[in-house]
Design a protein around this motif. Structure first.
Motif, PDB file in Angstrom:
ATOM      1  N   GLN A  54       1.081 -35.632 -54.905  1.00  0.00           N
ATOM      2  CA  GLN A  54       2.353 -35.351 -54.254  1.00  0.00           C
ATOM      3  C   GLN A  54       2.199 -35.435 -52.735  1.00  0.00           C
ATOM      4  O   GLN A  54       1.260 -34.917 -52.165  1.00  0.00           O
ATOM      5  CB  GLN A  54       2.829 -33.950 -54.642  1.00  0.00           C
ATOM      6  CG  GLN A  54       3.144 -33.767 -56.104  1.00  0.00           C
ATOM      7  CD  GLN A  54       3.615 -32.350 -56.412  1.00  0.00           C
ATOM      8  OE1 GLN A  54       4.057 -31.619 -55.532  1.00  0.00           O
ATOM      9  NE2 GLN A  54       3.542 -31.970 -57.684  1.00  0.00           N
ATOM     10  N   GLY A  55       3.150 -36.125 -52.095  1.00  0.00           N
ATOM     11  CA  GLY A  55       3.114 -36.257 -50.645  1.00  0.00           C
ATOM     12  C   GLY A  55       2.091 -37.257 -50.142  1.00  0.00           C
ATOM     13  O   GLY A  55       1.783 -37.286 -48.950  1.00  0.00           O
ATOM     14  N   HIS A  56       1.572 -38.090 -51.026  1.00  0.00           N
ATOM     15  CA  HIS A  56       0.576 -39.097 -50.664  1.00  0.00           C
ATOM     16  C   HIS A  56       0.950 -40.445 -51.287  1.00  0.00           C
ATOM     17  O   HIS A  56       1.585 -40.494 -52.338  1.00  0.00           O
ATOM     18  CB  HIS A  56      -0.820 -38.700 -51.146  1.00  0.00           C
ATOM     19  CG  HIS A  56      -1.389 -37.513 -50.457  1.00  0.00           C
ATOM     20  ND1 HIS A  56      -0.970 -36.227 -50.721  1.00  0.00           N
ATOM     21  CD2 HIS A  56      -2.352 -37.413 -49.497  1.00  0.00           C
ATOM     22  CE1 HIS A  56      -1.652 -35.386 -49.968  1.00  0.00           C
ATOM     23  NE2 HIS A  56      -2.494 -36.075 -49.216  1.00  0.00           N
ATOM     24  N   GLY A  57       0.511 -41.526 -50.645  1.00  0.00           N
ATOM     25  CA  GLY A  57       0.706 -42.858 -51.203  1.00  0.00           C
ATOM     26  C   GLY A  57       2.162 -43.145 -51.521  1.00  0.00           C
ATOM     27  O   GLY A  57       3.058 -42.937 -50.709  1.00  0.00           O
ATOM     28  N   TYR A  58       2.401 -43.599 -52.750  1.00  0.00           N
ATOM     29  CA  TYR A  58       3.748 -43.969 -53.182  1.00  0.00           C
ATOM     30  C   TYR A  58       4.440 -42.851 -53.957  1.00  0.00           C
ATOM     31  O   TYR A  58       5.523 -43.066 -54.512  1.00  0.00           O
ATOM     32  CB  TYR A  58       3.687 -45.242 -54.040  1.00  0.00           C
ATOM     33  CG  TYR A  58       3.278 -46.466 -53.262  1.00  0.00           C
ATOM     34  CD1 TYR A  58       4.185 -47.132 -52.440  1.00  0.00           C
ATOM     35  CD2 TYR A  58       1.978 -46.949 -53.335  1.00  0.00           C
ATOM     36  CE1 TYR A  58       3.809 -48.252 -51.711  1.00  0.00           C
ATOM     37  CE2 TYR A  58       1.585 -48.074 -52.617  1.00  0.00           C
ATOM     38  CZ  TYR A  58       2.511 -48.722 -51.807  1.00  0.00           C
ATOM     39  OH  TYR A  58       2.126 -49.826 -51.082  1.00  0.00           O
ATOM     40  N   SER A  59       3.811 -41.681 -54.038  1.00  0.00           N
ATOM     41  CA  SER A  59       4.444 -40.559 -54.728  1.00  0.00           C
ATOM     42  C   SER A  59       5.421 -39.844 -53.806  1.00  0.00           C
ATOM     43  O   SER A  59       5.290 -39.885 -52.579  1.00  0.00           O
ATOM     44  CB  SER A  59       3.392 -39.565 -55.221  1.00  0.00           C
ATOM     45  OG  SER A  59       2.642 -40.102 -56.292  1.00  0.00           O
ATOM     46  N   GLU A  60       6.383 -39.161 -54.415  1.00  0.00           N
ATOM     47  CA  GLU A  60       7.342 -38.391 -53.635  1.00  0.00           C
ATOM     48  C   GLU A  60       6.705 -37.086 -53.155  1.00  0.00           C
ATOM     49  O   GLU A  60       5.662 -36.660 -53.647  1.00  0.00           O
ATOM     50  CB  GLU A  60       8.577 -38.089 -54.490  1.00  0.00           C
ATOM     51  CG  GLU A  60       9.390 -39.323 -54.828  1.00  0.00           C
ATOM     52  CD  GLU A  60      10.630 -38.997 -55.637  1.00  0.00           C
ATOM     53  OE1 GLU A  60      10.724 -37.869 -56.175  1.00  0.00           O
ATOM     54  OE2 GLU A  60      11.524 -39.866 -55.738  1.00  0.00           O
ATOM     55  N   GLY A  61       7.358 -36.476 -52.177  1.00  0.00           N
ATOM     56  CA  GLY A  61       6.873 -35.218 -51.630  1.00  0.00           C
ATOM     57  C   GLY A  61       6.700 -35.299 -50.128  1.00  0.00           C
ATOM     58  O   GLY A  61       6.530 -36.378 -49.562  1.00  0.00           O
ATOM     59  N   SER A  62       6.731 -34.156 -49.479  1.00  0.00           N
ATOM     60  CA  SER A  62       6.541 -34.101 -48.029  1.00  0.00           C
ATOM     61  C   SER A  62       5.121 -34.506 -47.687  1.00  0.00           C
ATOM     62  O   SER A  62       4.161 -33.980 -48.269  1.00  0.00           O
ATOM     63  CB  SER A  62       6.814 -32.676 -47.524  1.00  0.00           C
ATOM     64  OG  SER A  62       6.601 -32.591 -46.131  1.00  0.00           O
TER      65      SER A  62
END
Length: 279
Positions: A54-62
């Motif tokens: 989460q929050g890294h690469g192509y994943s969603e998240g702050s």
């Protein structure tokens, strides 16, 4: 929340040797330079799967915001469980770098009998004094995380500048479209990562999985002494610690001949453990 996943496999999938679930580190991603690890394992005959945290690469998240490690652990378990279900006859292993090493350890503490082996590269078992927030910021972290959880802690240099020894590899990391390497961790993230280190050090005696720890002797991000402590206290009957003198935090960021040395150690260990699991 949408989580990006991907997988690699050898050209011939008739004789797969095992399955490896990979977990990247903080500011990293499952693609780009980290992907070279997956390619090496796939060429050696393993089915490899990875996700962007989460929050890294192509994943969603702050970006880089981890107020609690538990949802990330659950993401990994859910994805890797589905991959194992698709390959029920294969020996299964976890590979984690830096923060990913800590997450892999936490997964194995929770899933004690699921995995045939755990490989950790520069695991985040203790944050180096050279990388921690300067005093008194470290003492004020709980207050800062409560009042301003997204405030980014001021550290002397970016993580990448202390992680990759080869200059051209540092530049390559910075060219990623998802690059977080120059960002400082938010206060809530910094506090949570310190809590994770403390938890693992307190509970590493419960770690039972076959264990391989690969550590740079000059790691200025994750403390090599903490890796030694966890290795010594781990309850695993089969465990190995390899400390490479002069190497930095990201072993793949070393000169190519050193990277080959690390790959050979890692792949040989995987192959032996995979063969033993099939007996």
């Amino acid at each position: 929340m949408k989580i990006f996943t991907q997988s690699w496999q050898p050209e011939s999938i008739n004789q797969l040797r095992g399955l490896v679930g990979m977990i990247h580190g903080y500011t990293s991603e499952s693609s780009w330079i980290f992907e070279l690890n997956a390619v090496a394992m796939a060429k050696a005959g393993f089915f490899v799967c990875a996700l962007d945290l989460q929050g890294h690469g192509y994943s969603e998240g702050s970006p880089g915001y981890i107020p609690s490690i538990q949802p990330i652990i659950q993401d990994c378990i859910q994805y890797f469980d589905s991959a194992r279900a698709d390959h029920p006859k294969l020996p299964t292993f976890l590979y984690g770098e830096s923060l990913g090493g800590a997450i892999g350890t936490l997964i194995c503490l929770r899933q004690k009998t699921v995995w045939n082996g755990l490989i950790l590269s520069g695991p985040m078992f203790g944050v180096s004094q050279k990388y921690k927030p300067v005093w008194p910021l470290e003492k004020l972290l709980p207050l800062a995380a409560y009042i301003a959880p997204s405030w980014r802690i001021v550290i002397t240099k970016s993580p990448a500048s202390k992680s990759y020894k080869e200059g051209f590899k540092r530049k390559m990391v910075s060219k990623s479209p998802n690059c977080l390497a120059s960002q400082k961790p938010p206060a809530a993230t910094a506090l949570e990562l310190l809590k994770v280190c403390e938890y693992i050090q307190r509970n590493s005696h419960e770690l039972e999985v076959p264990l391989l720890i690969l550590q740079g002797g000059e790691d200025k991000v994750c403390d090599p002494e903490a890796a030694k402590l966890v290795y010594e206290s781990a309850g695993s009957k089969n465990k190995t610690l390899k400390i490479y003198p002069g190497m930095w935090h990201q072993l793949i960021g070393e000169p190519n001949e050193s990277v080959e040395l690390v790959f050979n150690t890692m792949l040989s260990w995987l192959e032996v453990r995979a063969d033993l699991a099939k007996i």
